[in-house]
Design an enzyme around this catalytic site. Structure first.
Site, mmCIF file in Angstrom:
data_model
loop_
_atom_site.group_PDB
_atom_site.id
_atom_site.type_symbol
_atom_site.label_atom_id
_atom_site.label_comp_id
_atom_site.label_asym_id
_atom_site.label_seq_id
_atom_site.Cartn_x
_atom_site.Cartn_y
_atom_site.Cartn_z
ATOM 1 N N LYS A 1 -12.222 -1.629 7.828
ATOM 2 C CA LYS A 1 -11.518 -2.530 8.721
ATOM 3 C C LYS A 1 -11.941 -2.268 10.170
ATOM 4 O O LYS A 1 -12.587 -3.105 10.784
ATOM 5 C CB LYS A 1 -10.014 -2.419 8.523
ATOM 6 N N TRP B 1 0.828 -1.212 0.000
ATOM 7 C CA TRP B 1 0.000 0.000 0.000
ATOM 8 C C TRP B 1 0.858 1.254 0.000
ATOM 9 O O TRP B 1 0.501 2.246 -0.653
ATOM 10 C CB TRP B 1 -0.997 -0.041 1.165
ATOM 11 N N ASP C 1 -1.545 6.836 6.348
ATOM 12 C CA ASP C 1 -2.630 5.958 5.926
ATOM 13 C C ASP C 1 -2.843 4.976 7.078
ATOM 14 O O ASP C 1 -2.015 4.097 7.307
ATOM 15 C CB ASP C 1 -2.223 5.225 4.642
#
Lengths: 371, 371
Positions: B207, B114, B183
């Site tokens: 999540k 990511w 992030d």
């Protein structure tokens, strides 16, 4: 799998008639299905809200949604259906970013607030745009006729239905080889159209297709190749299309509801039947307007929308009273858009005939009591 | 309003233990609340899915969500909470588009897939980026220490938790006057952090916060002014922040669920209590790994994640068998990411202690039967 809309069912369990412009009414059978499966989707032991977008089950759901939309709208084989995020507003950027190349320009028809936003977004991204027709001269009360497009334009962009002003294209411009692109957020799948006339159609789902948070994009496959590499990934038709809308985590729950809404549409008899009902529903209200000197429709009769019926009363005080009394009578969402005032009845696919009949009945009583 | 997580409740009504990496487990009381109100939200006569984003009720919901997040994460008053669309992927573009000005550059730490995507997105948008630290040399099995940032960088970007590799920052880099951006998609609100150290935090909700389709952005207010005018509206912190996340129709249902999840977190005792439980949960599995020569954790002990515990078995065949037998025993989602293989137990806030106890018990039995 869904039963037909019948009289009375929307009033079940204290529910009221919902004329909201969007997010808007959903079919009650869809909501019931969502509710039933919410804790444990089809016996899988988890909620659809907790399910991986890489699971076989979700893959089936998103593929079903694409297949059903293609079937219901009779979409040719050389088109793809994408499920994106960011609403029509992200598409206002995506369309010019993907499709106006270096040195090119595009043309737009300006039929209201949303057309204007689409035009402004292209301009602020540094793209050259011509407005080839506009109805701003008469407060956006009509759809311009005889629209001409330059043969070397990258595309012509229209807003097929104008939620705020209650107007709708009755036929679409002939663009020859120029790509025709439509924002159909507020009238997608309300009637039969020839999809092959369009290069790209997009629609925020929250009016005729599902909840807010997912945007349906119908794109002719040859357009996918035009996306340049230097634009944000989430605006790239090539990337999102290349991964069948699974480049990153899609809004899974919203896609699931779109699938259920499409199943419901099919169960209603498909677009032919839905269009017929929509014409009856809108006809009932427009007839009431035409027969009255108390109510005044704001859209020119040749441009009237099947989805959003806008009208005025003799005074703003009476409009306020109308909205309040309608709510007391179980009808929500009739206030016109804050930018124009008046009354707006949004009668999307999921608003049943009985709701419209009740509204027209109320309109007559209100006129008698307040004339 | 929600009851505490107790033993046994997740197994109610045929539900199983969900170790999905995202979309992931949600608290059962949240799902039950959603289900109860689905047809008729708090007696208003319509579903939350059919409700206008301009209604007083939804305005209360989105304001509550912001207020609760500020309270739970102890966010200073000079920060705003935004609810955006497009997941972390849109933020990968939004961060550089808003914050790297003409002639400026930004710095990134590369701790996995990511981070790499964030770096690549900035680069493809024509922004200058330096990678100042990376753990790619050892398959992203650790978080680099002693991270230095250039004093004239526009910002330093980190990925606080690496879902695929099971690593997590234990302390954050000191960046002085340089904006620190994280992030936190896979570990937001899993532990107490000092938000004032960050200029911007973003997280796809799917999540620890809610369903997919909404991205939480926590932004220091002075950054809002930096957004240039020539970027897509849906990426502009200035525009979205200026309209309190209501510039266009937000993903209303997803925001509603985030609000419910935050209420549930508060009822659990807030972040202090949640962090304590998370440390116990992760500790149980890491202890089992450390005590075994059959299982092998893949993250370096000083970099282990509280949210995603990744490990290998002696062979890929045994890993396959482990995942299959776990599922037979009511434990879903334990397969490692397709890019790295192995086993991954995602144990986000909503995964209860009992699920972890059951997993550890299963691990011991499986080891005994297959050693």
């Amino acid at each position: 799998m869904f039963y037909q809309v019948e009289r009375g069912i929307t009033m079940k369990e204290g529910r009221i008639y919902n004329f909201n412009p969007g997010p808007a009414a959903l079919p009650l059978p869809v909501l019931e299905e969502v509710q039933k499966d919410l804790l444990n989707y089809k016996g899988e032991g988890i909620s659809i809200l907790e399910m991986s977008h890489r699971s076989k089950t979700f893959d089936g759901i998103i593929k079903d949604a694409e297949r059903l939309l293609k079937e219901i709208m009779d979409i040719p084989q050389n088109y793809k259906v994408l499920f994106m995020q960011g609403g029509a507003t992200l598409q206002f950027a995506a369309v010019p970013l993907n499709l106006i190349g270096e040195g090119q320009f595009a043309e737009y028809v300006n039929t209201g607030s949303w057309s204007k936003k689409a035009i402004q977004e292209a301009q602020k991204l540094g793209k050259k745009v011509n407005v080839v027709a506009s109805s701003e001269d008469e407060s956006f009360s009509y759809i311009p006729g005889d629209i001409k497009v330059s043969p070397n334009a990258a595309y012509l962009h229209i807003t097929s239905n104008n939620t705020i002003f209650g107007t709708q294209f009755q036929q679409f411009p002939e663009t020859g080889d120029v790509a025709l692109i439509a924002d159909m957020s507020s009238d997608i799948a309300c009637r039969k159209i020839d999809v092959s006339k369009f290069a790209l159609i997009y629609a925020g789902a929250q009016k005729n297709m599902g909840p807010s948070g997912v945007t349906v994009v119908i794109i002719r496959e040859d357009l996918l190749e035009k996306s340049p590499d230097n634009i944000p990934t989430m605006t790239s038709y090539k990337i999102i299309g290349g991964k069948d809308s699974l480049y990153n985590t899609p809004p899974t729950f919203a896609v699931y509801i779109v699938k259920l809404v499409l199943e419901w549409m099919k169960a209603q008899g498909g677009l032919e039947k839905i269009e017929q009902i929509n014409r009856q529903k809108a006809g009932l209200i427009y007839d009431a307007l035409d027969q009255s000197s108390f109510y005044r429709g704001t859209a020119r009769p040749d441009s009237r929308s099947l989805m959003n019926v806008t009208f005025r009363l003799p005074s703003e005080e009476l409009e306020k009273k109308f909205v309040a009394e309608a709510l007391e009578n179980g009808m929500l969402g009739l206030k016109g858009h804050r930018s124009v005032g008046g009354i707006r009845a949004s009668i999307y696919n999921a608003v049943p005939m009985e709701a419209v009949e009740k509204l027209v009945d109320f309109m007559k009583k209100f006129e008698k009591a307040n004339s």
